[in-house]
Design a protein around this motif. Structure first.
Motif, PDB file in Angstrom:
ATOM      1  N   ASN A 125      34.508  49.161   3.752  1.00  0.00           N
ATOM      2  CA  ASN A 125      34.216  48.424   2.530  1.00  0.00           C
ATOM      3  C   ASN A 125      33.018  49.089   1.853  1.00  0.00           C
ATOM      4  O   ASN A 125      31.864  48.852   2.207  1.00  0.00           O
ATOM      5  CB  ASN A 125      33.893  46.965   2.866  1.00  0.00           C
ATOM      6  CG  ASN A 125      33.699  46.108   1.629  1.00  0.00           C
ATOM      7  OD1 ASN A 125      33.425  46.625   0.538  1.00  0.00           O
ATOM      8  ND2 ASN A 125      33.819  44.803   1.795  1.00  0.00           N
ATOM      9  N   ARG A 127      31.662  48.757  -1.025  1.00  0.00           N
ATOM     10  CA  ARG A 127      30.733  47.882  -1.737  1.00  0.00           C
ATOM     11  C   ARG A 127      29.730  47.254  -0.777  1.00  0.00           C
ATOM     12  O   ARG A 127      28.556  47.081  -1.116  1.00  0.00           O
ATOM     13  CB  ARG A 127      31.500  46.808  -2.494  1.00  0.00           C
ATOM     14  CG  ARG A 127      30.618  45.834  -3.253  1.00  0.00           C
ATOM     15  CD  ARG A 127      31.441  44.920  -4.123  1.00  0.00           C
ATOM     16  NE  ARG A 127      32.140  45.652  -5.172  1.00  0.00           N
ATOM     17  CZ  ARG A 127      32.944  45.082  -6.067  1.00  0.00           C
ATOM     18  NH1 ARG A 127      33.142  43.775  -6.039  1.00  0.00           N
ATOM     19  NH2 ARG A 127      33.547  45.822  -6.982  1.00  0.00           N
ATOM     20  N   ALA A 128      30.194  46.917   0.443  1.00  0.00           N
ATOM     21  CA  ALA A 128      29.292  46.292   1.415  1.00  0.00           C
ATOM     22  C   ALA A 128      28.445  47.324   2.149  1.00  0.00           C
ATOM     23  O   ALA A 128      27.269  47.093   2.440  1.00  0.00           O
ATOM     24  CB  ALA A 128      30.106  45.483   2.423  1.00  0.00           C
ATOM     25  N   ALA A 129      29.040  48.492   2.458  1.00  0.00           N
ATOM     26  CA  ALA A 129      28.316  49.496   3.245  1.00  0.00           C
ATOM     27  C   ALA A 129      27.436  50.400   2.383  1.00  0.00           C
ATOM     28  O   ALA A 129      26.460  50.967   2.875  1.00  0.00           O
ATOM     29  CB  ALA A 129      29.315  50.352   4.029  1.00  0.00           C
ATOM     30  N   ARG A 132      23.492  50.084   2.247  1.00  0.00           N
ATOM     31  CA  ARG A 132      22.793  50.458   3.477  1.00  0.00           C
ATOM     32  C   ARG A 132      22.924  51.950   3.782  1.00  0.00           C
ATOM     33  O   ARG A 132      21.960  52.603   4.179  1.00  0.00           O
ATOM     34  CB  ARG A 132      23.335  49.649   4.663  1.00  0.00           C
ATOM     35  CG  ARG A 132      22.539  49.859   5.963  1.00  0.00           C
ATOM     36  CD  ARG A 132      23.087  49.002   7.087  1.00  0.00           C
ATOM     37  NE  ARG A 132      24.420  49.435   7.500  1.00  0.00           N
ATOM     38  CZ  ARG A 132      24.634  50.416   8.398  1.00  0.00           C
ATOM     39  NH1 ARG A 132      23.609  51.064   8.946  1.00  0.00           N
ATOM     40  NH2 ARG A 132      25.859  50.741   8.736  1.00  0.00           N
ATOM     41  N   GLU A 166      29.187  44.590  11.015  1.00  0.00           N
ATOM     42  CA  GLU A 166      30.205  43.623  10.612  1.00  0.00           C
ATOM     43  C   GLU A 166      30.091  43.319   9.125  1.00  0.00           C
ATOM     44  O   GLU A 166      29.008  43.114   8.593  1.00  0.00           O
ATOM     45  CB  GLU A 166      30.053  42.343  11.423  1.00  0.00           C
ATOM     46  CG  GLU A 166      31.191  41.353  11.222  1.00  0.00           C
ATOM     47  CD  GLU A 166      31.090  40.160  12.128  1.00  0.00           C
ATOM     48  OE1 GLU A 166      31.868  39.207  11.959  1.00  0.00           O
ATOM     49  OE2 GLU A 166      30.220  40.165  13.030  1.00  0.00           O
ATOM     50  N   GLY A 167      31.233  43.302   8.466  1.00  0.00           N
ATOM     51  CA  GLY A 167      31.277  43.072   7.029  1.00  0.00           C
ATOM     52  C   GLY A 167      31.420  44.356   6.239  1.00  0.00           C
ATOM     53  O   GLY A 167      31.803  44.319   5.062  1.00  0.00           O
ATOM     54  N   GLU A 168      31.117  45.499   6.878  1.00  0.00           N
ATOM     55  CA  GLU A 168      31.212  46.795   6.198  1.00  0.00           C
ATOM     56  C   GLU A 168      32.563  47.462   6.433  1.00  0.00           C
ATOM     57  O   GLU A 168      32.813  48.533   5.892  1.00  0.00           O
ATOM     58  CB  GLU A 168      30.095  47.726   6.675  1.00  0.00           C
ATOM     59  CG  GLU A 168      28.703  47.250   6.285  1.00  0.00           C
ATOM     60  CD  GLU A 168      27.604  48.190   6.758  1.00  0.00           C
ATOM     61  OE1 GLU A 168      26.457  48.036   6.282  1.00  0.00           O
ATOM     62  OE2 GLU A 168      27.898  49.071   7.603  1.00  0.00           O
ATOM     63  N   TYR A 169      33.409  46.817   7.192  1.00  0.00           N
ATOM     64  CA  TYR A 169      34.704  47.423   7.499  1.00  0.00           C
ATOM     65  C   TYR A 169      35.730  46.330   7.795  1.00  0.00           C
ATOM     66  O   TYR A 169      35.381  45.178   8.072  1.00  0.00           O
ATOM     67  CB  TYR A 169      34.591  48.358   8.711  1.00  0.00           C
ATOM     68  CG  TYR A 169      34.213  47.641   9.986  1.00  0.00           C
ATOM     69  CD1 TYR A 169      35.183  47.082  10.808  1.00  0.00           C
ATOM     70  CD2 TYR A 169      32.870  47.494  10.356  1.00  0.00           C
ATOM     71  CE1 TYR A 169      34.838  46.404  11.962  1.00  0.00           C
ATOM     72  CE2 TYR A 169      32.514  46.819  11.504  1.00  0.00           C
ATOM     73  CZ  TYR A 169      33.508  46.276  12.310  1.00  0.00           C
ATOM     74  OH  TYR A 169      33.171  45.594  13.451  1.00  0.00           O
ATOM     75  N   THR A 170      36.989  46.737   7.750  1.00  0.00           N
ATOM     76  CA  THR A 170      38.091  45.878   8.163  1.00  0.00           C
ATOM     77  C   THR A 170      38.906  46.641   9.187  1.00  0.00           C
ATOM     78  O   THR A 170      39.345  47.763   8.933  1.00  0.00           O
ATOM     79  CB  THR A 170      38.999  45.507   6.973  1.00  0.00           C
ATOM     80  OG1 THR A 170      38.224  44.816   5.986  1.00  0.00           O
ATOM     81  CG2 THR A 170      40.150  44.614   7.425  1.00  0.00           C
TER      82      THR A 170
END
Length: 288
Positions: A125, A127-129, A132, A166-170
């Motif tokens: 993801n 947008r989430a990663a 950072r 967690e949250g940076e990938y699926t």
């Protein structure tokens, strides 16, 4: 008695008979509905039945995707789950629901399970990663697409040499296919089903006979016959239909309450009934 009171709204007549036999009371519908803590609980059974429902739903979706009508029987369904022992004893329920001859249970870690082409897929993801990792997020994305990623024993996911949180990938399991004769579908809670979609001549004939039963039942209703009425039935159609009707004569007669049964070429003066699957028939239905 508690179960009887609990199921009374669903089976009013049956529970009434059981209740009177057990208690001699006037009516189960005059009794108090039981409190929740009075009802038996079996969490393992509930979990197993939830999985059974998932298996049936996934298999029905595979049938629909391959245009395999529900009345057409298929040979084998393989159910691959982490704990196949939990589903033992439910095979016949699944087989009846999805119309297959046999249901096989297979452990997810069995060597045979790998042959169905099911694999895990990692999606980063951005947008989430991005906030950072900055520009390194592209390296992680490239790693996820090229297969340069892994999941450690502690659950840490790494892509392109970069650890993701967690949250940076699926991470998902996707279905493949062993070959052109097998359809694979995923289960929401883990595992998958593999449906053998090969239609042999024997299976096709049985499916055609079941289509015939459906058409005869409709003809019974159209003729105004009672559910319990026995009938005389004359079936006419193609050579394939005649062969199927003769091979499965007992099943057709039992399902339609037929006491006099004849099969032959289509009656040129009678209207054709569409059976589906490219077949049509002429039907003569009368009270026996």
């Amino acid at each position: 008695e508690t179960v009887c009171r609990a199921t009374a709204p669903l089976l009013p007549l049956t529970t009434e008979e059981i209740w009177r036999g057990l208690t001699g009371g006037r009516s189960v519908h005059l009794a108090d509905y039981p409190a929740a803590d009075q009802l038996p609980a079996d969490d393992a059974l509930v979990a197993a039945m939830d999985t059974v429902r998932e298996v049936c739903s996934a298999t029905s979706a595979l049938r629909k995707a391959r245009s395999l009508r529900n009345r057409l029987p298929l040979s084998t369904l393989t159910v691959v789950v982490a704990d196949p022992a939990a589903l033992e004893g439910f095979e016949s329920i699944v087989a009846d629901e999805v119309n297959v001859k046999a249901v096989r249970l297979l452990a997810a870690d069995a060597d045979e399970a790998a042959a169905y082409g099911v694999e895990q897929k990692l999606t980063v993801n951005a947008r989430a990663a991005g906030p950072r990792l900055g520009k390194d997020v592209q390296q992680a994305i490239k790693g996820s697409k090229s297969g340069d990623w892994s999941v450690a024993e502690d659950g840490t996911v790494t892509a392109g040499g970069l650890a993701l949180v967690e949250g940076e990938y699926t991470l998902e399991t996707v279905a493949g296919a062993a070959d052109d004769t097998t359809a694979v579908g995923m289960l929401p809670t883990g595992g998958f089903v593999a449906l053998d979609t090969t239609v042999t001549d024997e299976l096709a004939a049985e499916g055609l006979a079941r289509d015939l039963v459906r058409a005869v039942q409709q003809a019974r209703r159209d003729a105004g016959l009672e559910v319990s009425d026995r009938i005389r039935l004359v079936v006419g159609g193609s050579e394939a239909l005649q062969a199927a009707a003769r091979t499965h004569e007992q099943m057709v007669c039992e399902e339609t309450l037929t006491t006099s049964y004849a099969v032959g070429p289509a009656d040129a003066d009678a209207p054709l009934v569409d059976l589906g699957a490219g077949e049509k028939a002429t039907l003569s239905v009368s009270r026996a």
